[in-house]
Design a protein around this motif. Structure first.
Motif: not given
Length: 219
Positions: A164-174
């Motif tokens: 379970r991962i909650v990236p602190p980045l926007s999709n653009k940054d990912m």
């Protein structure tokens, strides 16, 4: 973690001798930045390179029509804006704190003074050679791994083998982090969701139970 240890962890300066690290630590200036704070602007005269101690920093360029294009998302332990040391004396990108962060500035003038010392200079040249190899490895990474592998490699490197991962980045940054456009990244998420490899709940990425043990993600 003390600044000398942080310098040794940085991909850019890793492996320099203890004396050189102490010399660099002595010129570092600590700075705290709040979320969305601009650290420097594209085209601004470059007075220092930066070492990120904690948090996340986005490097971006602004297009003629005012759009921001993310070039890189900086992770803790990485040095950025090093281009001002030799290539040019202005920042080629802007830098903004994506989260509250702690950075250390290495003033350009004091850095040049350190290069007058032969032992430090030899250490630094060796570091530049390692940096060149790193860039070659990065190119190889982008050309030898497909986008799906790069996605899962990035998740593992950034967040560990969690399901379970909650990236602190926007999709653009990912997308920028794995070397694709936002559109390609969105298509990738849709495909992986359709194949049952991930489940997206808002920004949360859920992986199948036992995913990391069952899938051979390249190192």
């Amino acid at each position: 973690m003390d600044i000398a240890s942080l310098l040794d962890r940085s991909g850019f300066l890793q492996g320099m001798g203890e004396k050189s690290r102490r010399s660099l630590a002595a010129i570092c200036v600590e700075r705290q930045a709040v979320r969305k704070e601009i650290l420097f602007f594209e085209g601004e005269h470059g007075e220092a390179l930066y070492l990120l101690a904690s948090g996340s920093v986005s490097l971006f360029k602004t297009t003629a029509d005012g759009k921001e294009v993310v070039i890189k998302v900086v992770r803790p332990g990485e040095i950025f804006a090093e281009v001002i040391l030799f290539e040019q004396d202005i920042y080629p990108v802007s830098a903004t704190a994506k989260t509250a962060c702690r950075v250390f500035l290495l003033p350009r003038r004091q850095f040049y003074a350190l290069l007058d010392d032969a032992a430090f200079r030899d250490d630094f040249i060796g570091m530049l050679m390692r940096k060149q190899r790193y860039l070659a490895d990065r190119i190889r990474f982008l050309t030898t791994h497909d986008v799906e592998d790069r996605f899962f490699i990035f998740l593992r490197e950034q967040f560990g083998e969690n399901e379970r991962i909650v990236p602190p980045l926007s999709n653009k940054d990912m997308a920028a982090a794995i070397g694709v456009t936002p559109e390609t990244y969105s298509r990738l998420l849709a495909r992986l969701s359709g194949e049952g490899k991930i489940v997206m709940v808002g920004k949360t990425i859920r992986l199948q139970k036992g995913f990391w043990k069952s899938r051979n993600v390249p190192g």
